[in-house]
Structures are given as C-alpha cells and as structure tokens.
Design a protein around this motif. Sequence first.
Motif, PDB file in Angstrom:
ATOM      1  N   LYS A   1      -6.603   0.009  -0.988  1.00 52.62           N
ATOM      2  CA  LYS A   1      -7.322   0.272  -0.490  1.00 52.62           C
ATOM      3  C   LYS A   1      -7.925   0.680  -1.142  1.00 52.62           C
ATOM      4  N   VAL A   2      -8.906   0.274  -2.179  1.00 56.47           N
ATOM      5  CA  VAL A   2      -9.422   1.330  -3.886  1.00 56.47           C
ATOM      6  C   VAL A   2     -10.592   1.508  -2.919  1.00 56.47           C
ATOM      7  N   THR A   3     -11.770   2.889  -3.382  1.00 53.77           N
ATOM      8  CA  THR A   3     -12.645   3.123  -3.226  1.00 53.77           C
ATOM      9  C   THR A   3     -13.536   4.250  -3.832  1.00 53.77           C
ATOM     10  N   LYS A   4     -14.581   4.810  -3.904  1.00 51.46           N
ATOM     11  CA  LYS A   4     -15.321   5.708  -4.868  1.00 51.46           C
ATOM     12  C   LYS A   4     -14.653   7.188  -4.727  1.00 51.46           C
ATOM     13  N   VAL A   5     -13.707   7.267  -3.367  1.00 48.80           N
ATOM     14  CA  VAL A   5     -13.044   8.542  -3.554  1.00 48.80           C
ATOM     15  C   VAL A   5     -11.302   8.751  -3.684  1.00 48.80           C
ATOM     16  N   ASP A   6     -10.946  10.121  -4.233  1.00 49.99           N
ATOM     17  CA  ASP A   6      -9.589   9.828  -4.736  1.00 49.99           C
ATOM     18  C   ASP A   6      -9.189   9.892  -3.081  1.00 49.99           C
ATOM     19  N   GLY A   7      -9.222   9.219  -2.424  1.00 56.47           N
ATOM     20  CA  GLY A   7      -8.254   9.535  -0.581  1.00 56.47           C
ATOM     21  C   GLY A   7      -9.262   9.377   0.971  1.00 56.47           C
ATOM     22  N   VAL A   8      -8.320   9.978   1.179  1.00 55.78           N
ATOM     23  CA  VAL A   8      -8.703   9.776   2.160  1.00 55.78           C
ATOM     24  C   VAL A   8      -9.272  11.498   2.659  1.00 55.78           C
TER      25      VAL A   8
ATOM     26  N   PHE B   1      -7.017   5.189  -2.673  1.00 58.52           N
ATOM     27  CA  PHE B   1      -7.097   5.771  -3.404  1.00 58.52           C
ATOM     28  C   PHE B   1      -8.686   5.292  -4.368  1.00 58.52           C
ATOM     29  N   ASP B   2      -8.637   6.103  -5.467  1.00 63.56           N
ATOM     30  CA  ASP B   2     -10.175   5.620  -6.682  1.00 63.56           C
ATOM     31  C   ASP B   2     -10.637   5.204  -7.681  1.00 63.56           C
ATOM     32  N   LEU B   3     -10.934   3.586  -7.453  1.00 64.91           N
ATOM     33  CA  LEU B   3     -10.149   2.575  -8.767  1.00 64.91           C
ATOM     34  C   LEU B   3     -10.826   2.979  -9.561  1.00 64.91           C
TER      35      LEU B   3
ATOM     36  N   ASN C   1      -4.711   4.742 -12.364  1.00 65.47           N
ATOM     37  CA  ASN C   1      -4.375   4.743 -10.385  1.00 65.47           C
ATOM     38  C   ASN C   1      -3.617   2.918  -9.979  1.00 65.47           C
ATOM     39  N   ILE C   2      -3.834   2.072 -10.582  1.00 63.72           N
ATOM     40  CA  ILE C   2      -3.257   0.815 -10.215  1.00 63.72           C
ATOM     41  C   ILE C   2      -1.894   0.821 -10.657  1.00 63.72           C
ATOM     42  N   ARG C   3      -1.094   1.035 -12.173  1.00 63.11           N
ATOM     43  CA  ARG C   3      -0.106   1.120 -12.302  1.00 63.11           C
ATOM     44  C   ARG C   3       0.608   2.260 -11.432  1.00 63.11           C
ATOM     45  N   ARG C   4      -0.546   3.801 -11.806  1.00 57.66           N
ATOM     46  CA  ARG C   4       1.030   4.897 -10.886  1.00 57.66           C
ATOM     47  C   ARG C   4       0.778   4.089  -9.522  1.00 57.66           C
ATOM     48  N   ALA C   5      -0.376   3.577  -8.485  1.00 59.75           N
ATOM     49  CA  ALA C   5       0.184   3.003  -7.520  1.00 59.75           C
ATOM     50  C   ALA C   5       1.355   2.256  -6.998  1.00 59.75           C
ATOM     51  N   ALA C   6       1.779   1.531  -8.098  1.00 59.41           N
ATOM     52  CA  ALA C   6       3.149  -0.285  -8.035  1.00 59.41           C
ATOM     53  C   ALA C   6       4.271   1.769  -8.506  1.00 59.41           C
TER      54      ALA C   6
ATOM     55  N   SER D   1       1.491   9.501  -6.611  1.00 55.83           N
ATOM     56  CA  SER D   1       0.963  10.300  -5.673  1.00 55.83           C
ATOM     57  C   SER D   1      -0.639  10.701  -5.974  1.00 55.83           C
ATOM     58  N   VAL D   2      -1.433   8.648  -6.201  1.00 57.07           N
ATOM     59  CA  VAL D   2      -2.496   8.953  -6.155  1.00 57.07           C
ATOM     60  C   VAL D   2      -3.845   9.021  -5.498  1.00 57.07           C
ATOM     61  N   GLY D   3      -3.771   8.911  -4.381  1.00 51.25           N
ATOM     62  CA  GLY D   3      -4.707   9.159  -3.288  1.00 51.25           C
ATOM     63  C   GLY D   3      -4.013   9.036  -2.098  1.00 51.25           C
TER      64      GLY D   3
END
Length: 237
Positions: free
Chosen positions: A159-166, A215-217, A222-227, A231-233
């Motif tokens: 779930k990509v958002t405008k902030v870096d996590g919950v 995590f922050d879009l 970030n997307i590669r790191r998430a895969a 820790s991205v979010g």
Amino acid sequence: MSLKYKRLLVKLSGEQLAGEHQGGVDAKLVGWIASELKKATEAGAEIVIMVGGGNYARGNQLMGNGIRPTTAHNVGMLATMLNGLVLGDIFRANGVETSVLSNIVAEQVVDNYTYRRADHHLAKGRVVVIAGGIGRPFFTTDTAAVNLALELDCDVVCKVTKVDGVYTKDPTKHDDATKIESMTLQQAVEDDEIKVMDKAALGLALESNTKILVFDLMTEDNIRRAALGESVGTIIS
C-alpha cells in the motif's frame, strides 16, 4: 541479491496519479513510477498493480441527489479503467512491458481480466495493471487489492502512500505522531486510528494472513527495496 517477495501487489490510488494537479494524471510522475517499477522487475520481481480512480470519480462522493449508490460505485470503477489505460501507455513508453486487464468488461478498449491471463503475463515479466476493482459495487479498490493478491498468490500487498509508513496519528496533522515500524493485522483491524486501508480490506488480510507493507511511493528505490525485504515502511502481518 535475493528477493524476499517475488510477486507483489501494489495498490496505487488515483489521487497519487494526479500528482500536483487537481485531477487527471500527471504523466511525468507516472513516468517516474515506471522507472521505479523497472528497477524492481529487473531485480526479478513480478508486479501486479491495482489502480484506484479517485482522481476522476469516487462512488461515495457521487451518490445522492438522485444518483443511486450502485450507479455511483459503477462510475468509480469506470474511473479506474481510465487510469489503467493511461498507465499502460506511459509505462510502455518508458520501457516497462505492461498488460492492462479489467474486471469491467469493455472489450473494445481493454482485455478482460482472468486469472490465467494475468498469471501468464506475470510469468513473461510484464507488469500487470488491473482496473475495475473486482467488478462489483460496494467493494473498495483496497479490498479488491487484497482479494486479487490472494487470487494471484502474491507474497505481499504494498500500500503505497504519501508518508513513510503507519503512524499513531495522521503525521500531516499532528506533530506528536509516532511511526509504527511493525504491527499485527489484528491491531490494525481493532485500532480506529489506523486508516491506511479500509477495515474490510484489513479484515480480509487478517482472515487470509496476507502481509501488508505500507511505504512512501515517492522515495526513490522503495519498490525494489520492498521486494528485497529491506525496511522501507511499516509491515502489518
């Protein structure tokens, strides 16, 4: 480097696609997103995108004044199709092989979604963009994203958002908001302050034990790191 998550479901909202505009699609921004997706696919990740439509129309905002709820939700689902078509063109123009499929039947403009078709495209290394939610009213694209992740055997829902996590509170409104590095799906369902996805989506994730990564879009790589499992979010599991 080995992937932690081979197949990712990325939930993109329509508002994010509008960028700095009031509505529509920011083509330059989508081109940048394409470059980020390309990094992940070149690392071996398979990516499914569930796209929203809030930059054009939202069912919950349309209903009333003579517009029936079912009609309003149908309009919202059609809005996601507009985004899907545009994403497909911009992604391909930026060197990302992409297939756009829709759960709303509109054969003249887009291929119909089937599990077999989507799975085939993913196996070929193509990004698969899904429009039309799950094709039925009263289900948000958040819930559709979790549903689709289950159907396509995705390893995580991003779930990509405008902030870096919950956060404990909305960080754009509260200076004392604290980032949560990880939480359980049960906590996310029970805590009314957690609004990153609707409760129906979180409930389905809880029942199916589906991981959600928030995590922050707009943070590069970030997307590669998430895969890769970095820790991205915030991880909700």
